[in-house]
Design a protein around this motif. Sequence first.
Motif, mmCIF file in Angstrom:
data_model
loop_
_atom_site.group_PDB
_atom_site.id
_atom_site.type_symbol
_atom_site.label_atom_id
_atom_site.label_comp_id
_atom_site.label_asym_id
_atom_site.label_seq_id
_atom_site.Cartn_x
_atom_site.Cartn_y
_atom_site.Cartn_z
ATOM 1 N N GLU A 82 -14.609 3.559 2.123
ATOM 2 C CA GLU A 82 -14.444 2.570 1.056
ATOM 3 C C GLU A 82 -15.749 1.835 0.758
ATOM 4 O O GLU A 82 -15.779 0.928 -0.061
ATOM 5 C CB GLU A 82 -13.351 1.562 1.443
ATOM 6 N N TYR A 141 0.852 -1.188 0.000
ATOM 7 C CA TYR A 141 0.000 0.000 0.000
ATOM 8 C C TYR A 141 0.889 1.238 0.000
ATOM 9 O O TYR A 141 1.677 1.455 0.915
ATOM 10 C CB TYR A 141 -0.903 0.012 1.237
ATOM 11 N N PRO A 149 -7.054 -1.609 9.729
ATOM 12 C CA PRO A 149 -7.565 -0.674 8.716
ATOM 13 C C PRO A 149 -8.773 -1.165 7.933
ATOM 14 O O PRO A 149 -9.668 -0.381 7.616
ATOM 15 C CB PRO A 149 -6.355 -0.466 7.803
ATOM 16 N N SER A 150 -8.815 -2.445 7.596
ATOM 17 C CA SER A 150 -9.913 -2.941 6.763
ATOM 18 C C SER A 150 -11.267 -2.786 7.451
ATOM 19 O O SER A 150 -12.293 -2.616 6.780
ATOM 20 C CB SER A 150 -9.689 -4.411 6.400
ATOM 21 N N ARG A 167 -2.633 3.701 5.660
ATOM 22 C CA ARG A 167 -3.949 3.202 6.071
ATOM 23 C C ARG A 167 -4.098 3.446 7.570
ATOM 24 O O ARG A 167 -3.137 3.307 8.325
ATOM 25 C CB ARG A 167 -4.090 1.711 5.755
ATOM 26 N N ARG A 168 -5.300 3.783 7.974
ATOM 27 C CA ARG A 168 -5.524 4.153 9.373
ATOM 28 C C ARG A 168 -6.155 3.003 10.158
ATOM 29 O O ARG A 168 -6.988 2.271 9.651
ATOM 30 C CB ARG A 168 -6.412 5.388 9.454
ATOM 31 N N GLU A 178 -12.315 0.820 6.959
ATOM 32 C CA GLU A 178 -12.676 1.048 5.565
ATOM 33 C C GLU A 178 -14.023 0.429 5.193
ATOM 34 O O GLU A 178 -14.764 0.975 4.376
ATOM 35 C CB GLU A 178 -11.560 0.476 4.672
#
Length: 226
Positions: A105, A67, A141-142, A71-72, A145
């Motif tokens: 996302e 990536y 992160p996912s 990403r948070r 998102e």
Amino acid sequence: MKKLMMAMVVMAAATVVAAPKRAQAGGEDGSDARDMKILVDQMPKTGQQSCLPAPGIQGATLIGVCYQKPRRWIVLETKYTTFAKFLDQLTFNWHVLLETKSAKENKGNKLGLAPYSYFNTTTTYFNIPQGSHAACVCLPPSYLELYGEPKAIGFTISNANGDILGGGTVSEVKGIKNDTKFWENQDIMNAQSGGKPMIERRQGLVDRSKTIWALVNPNDYEATMQ
């Protein structure tokens, strides 16, 4: 969404988080009221304030960087103070609601998810000395998102006997008041709209010690059950 909000307003009588229990002075173990006291100095942050890029660690790998953009993570931290010289253990029971419409996302909720996702986990700390400490749980992160930002966060702190010594709730959700145990209000947790649940229960909330965040300010945290 309006139906959920109206339902939550009607249910505003959710159970209030229990006040800390205090031991009787001069107990058999020599404890007193001060030994049982836990002071919550800082509550977790809701929304974007809790979403942070992971700390970077430079090093060679075989695959390189997947990536290119940061990403948070969802990082939920609380700060508390203990007054006993040592406490054998403290258990934090966490309850978190993520709001789907804030998922960048998953704009427009193309996947048809429930408006809110509920996460729950417990972390037990051992041999807690007198003073200031931190407790923290995270979501990778996912989850941010896909399921969105945290909008209601609550936790209780209990000792080895199961006595509730402290805790609290912070919320941006209309109808869920601060310092209420929303997770015990079945009208809220089982609310429906059009025959579909407003809240879906999910897995994934973990103690920070199981993530990259374990490397950040490690001295603020006590040993956890593995």
